[in-house]
Design an enzyme around this catalytic site. Sequence first.
Site, PDB file in Angstrom:
ATOM      1  N   GLY A   1      -3.261  90.512  17.166  1.00 12.37           N
ATOM      2  CA  GLY A   1      -2.744  90.060  15.871  1.00 12.37           C
ATOM      3  C   GLY A   1      -1.234  90.084  15.935  1.00 12.37           C
ATOM      4  O   GLY A   1      -0.647  89.535  16.858  1.00 12.37           O
ATOM      5  N   GLU A   2      -0.615  90.756  15.005  1.00 17.62           N
ATOM      6  CA  GLU A   2       0.845  90.837  14.961  1.00 17.62           C
ATOM      7  C   GLU A   2       1.228  92.311  14.933  1.00 17.62           C
ATOM      8  O   GLU A   2       1.016  92.993  13.921  1.00 17.62           O
ATOM      9  CB  GLU A   2       1.338  90.089  13.713  1.00 17.62           C
ATOM     10  CG  GLU A   2       2.711  89.531  13.847  1.00 17.62           C
ATOM     11  CD  GLU A   2       2.928  88.752  15.135  1.00 17.62           C
ATOM     12  OE1 GLU A   2       2.258  87.732  15.387  1.00 17.62           O
ATOM     13  OE2 GLU A   2       3.804  89.178  15.921  1.00 17.62           O
ATOM     14  N   SER A   3       1.778  92.771  16.036  1.00 16.45           N
ATOM     15  CA  SER A   3       2.021  94.215  16.138  1.00 16.45           C
ATOM     16  C   SER A   3       3.017  94.708  15.093  1.00 16.45           C
ATOM     17  O   SER A   3       2.900  95.838  14.607  1.00 16.45           O
ATOM     18  CB  SER A   3       2.498  94.569  17.549  1.00 16.45           C
ATOM     19  OG  SER A   3       3.629  93.816  17.908  1.00 16.45           O
TER      20      SER A   3
ATOM     21  N   CYS B   1      -3.854  92.933  23.367  1.00 17.54           N
ATOM     22  CA  CYS B   1      -2.709  92.116  22.977  1.00 17.54           C
ATOM     23  C   CYS B   1      -1.786  92.898  22.024  1.00 17.54           C
ATOM     24  O   CYS B   1      -1.149  93.831  22.461  1.00 17.54           O
ATOM     25  CB  CYS B   1      -3.198  90.793  22.410  1.00 17.54           C
ATOM     26  SG  CYS B   1      -1.985  89.485  22.632  1.00 17.54           S
TER      27      CYS B   1
ATOM     28  N   ILE C   1      -2.916  84.738  24.325  1.00 18.36           N
ATOM     29  CA  ILE C   1      -2.307  84.119  23.149  1.00 18.36           C
ATOM     30  C   ILE C   1      -1.029  84.878  22.801  1.00 18.36           C
ATOM     31  O   ILE C   1      -1.082  86.014  22.329  1.00 18.36           O
ATOM     32  CB  ILE C   1      -3.271  84.139  21.934  1.00 18.36           C
ATOM     33  CG1 ILE C   1      -4.592  83.465  22.292  1.00 18.36           C
ATOM     34  CG2 ILE C   1      -2.617  83.468  20.727  1.00 18.36           C
ATOM     35  CD1 ILE C   1      -5.681  83.650  21.247  1.00 18.36           C
ATOM     36  N   ARG C   2       0.100  84.282  23.071  1.00 15.09           N
ATOM     37  CA  ARG C   2       1.392  84.961  22.863  1.00 15.09           C
ATOM     38  C   ARG C   2       1.309  86.398  23.368  1.00 15.09           C
ATOM     39  O   ARG C   2       1.697  87.347  22.699  1.00 15.09           O
ATOM     40  CB  ARG C   2       1.811  84.917  21.392  1.00 15.09           C
ATOM     41  CG  ARG C   2       2.206  83.501  20.951  1.00 15.09           C
ATOM     42  CD  ARG C   2       2.758  83.471  19.530  1.00 15.09           C
ATOM     43  NE  ARG C   2       1.862  84.125  18.617  1.00 15.09           N
ATOM     44  CZ  ARG C   2       2.159  85.184  17.881  1.00 15.09           C
ATOM     45  NH1 ARG C   2       3.364  85.707  17.951  1.00 15.09           N
ATOM     46  NH2 ARG C   2       1.274  85.708  17.079  1.00 15.09           N
TER      47      ARG C   2
ATOM     48  N   HIS D   1      -7.478  88.575  25.470  1.00 15.99           N
ATOM     49  CA  HIS D   1      -8.407  88.770  24.346  1.00 15.99           C
ATOM     50  C   HIS D   1      -9.863  88.718  24.822  1.00 15.99           C
ATOM     51  O   HIS D   1     -10.498  87.668  24.757  1.00 15.99           O
ATOM     52  CB  HIS D   1      -8.202  87.656  23.298  1.00 15.99           C
ATOM     53  CG  HIS D   1      -6.951  87.802  22.517  1.00 15.99           C
ATOM     54  ND1 HIS D   1      -6.901  88.420  21.289  1.00 15.99           N
ATOM     55  CD2 HIS D   1      -5.692  87.412  22.787  1.00 15.99           C
ATOM     56  CE1 HIS D   1      -5.677  88.395  20.824  1.00 15.99           C
ATOM     57  NE2 HIS D   1      -4.913  87.791  21.717  1.00 15.99           N
TER      58      HIS D   1
ATOM     59  N   GLU E   1     -12.439  89.615  23.400  1.00 16.00           N
ATOM     60  CA  GLU E   1     -13.355  89.356  22.279  1.00 16.00           C
ATOM     61  C   GLU E   1     -13.528  87.862  22.018  1.00 16.00           C
ATOM     62  O   GLU E   1     -14.348  87.470  21.198  1.00 16.00           O
ATOM     63  CB  GLU E   1     -12.854  90.072  21.007  1.00 16.00           C
ATOM     64  CG  GLU E   1     -11.633  89.466  20.343  1.00 16.00           C
ATOM     65  CD  GLU E   1     -10.311  89.747  21.074  1.00 16.00           C
ATOM     66  OE1 GLU E   1     -10.340  90.294  22.191  1.00 16.00           O
ATOM     67  OE2 GLU E   1      -9.254  89.380  20.524  1.00 16.00           O
TER      68      GLU E   1
END
Length: 203
Positions: A51-53, A83, A139-140, A175, A177
């Site tokens: 997600g966004e850390s 991630c 992803i990023r 990822h 998942e």
Amino acid sequence: MTDHPRTIGILSFQGDFAAHAQALERAGATPRCIRRIAELASLDGLILPGGESTTMLRFLRAEPWFDALREFAASGRPLFGTCAGAILLARVVTRPPQASLGLLDMTVQRNGYGRQVDSFIARIPVAALGPKPLESVFIRAPIIETVGPGVETLAEYGGHPVWVRQGRVFAAAFHPEMTDDTRVHEFVFDLKPSGIKSNGAPA
Ligand code: GLN
């Protein structure tokens, strides 16, 4: 390997916790999306999702989560960051620097593989998972730049570790998942003996 389904928590403030819940179900575990420190007590393992850390950090700092997660790791139950979750576990975060739990002795560079448009899928051989390569979605993703002597690299790609462990604390830059392949979750949480080695958990 145990004879009862394991209950694995997913920190669910933000990010792709729902995808992890589905992956855990496919792998034969009981997922539990958690948002309260008290919920940690009932878990056999925990995932810090992608997600966004920076956003996750805001939630983690609003309550004594840092202490609670350090205690969780010290209890010997598996802890797995993917991630953004891997960024949270690192000892050092760069580009830009930010606070982290320091539970895994590695330096990570945020967005090290580029921006959203540079997301990609790679097929990576992973000895611990058997002969079939692992399809890995980036992803990023953070680049794991350096790891300490106590860290084992389970998979690498392009000259960098992408799946590592220090004892029972695990981190993946990708990822797991997001594909149907449940081998990574099975390995980390010792879910079933599908021809893969166990993660070294006591019987
Ligand atoms: N770039 C994100 C961060 O720095 C991580 C991206 C992800 O989790 N897919 O937190």
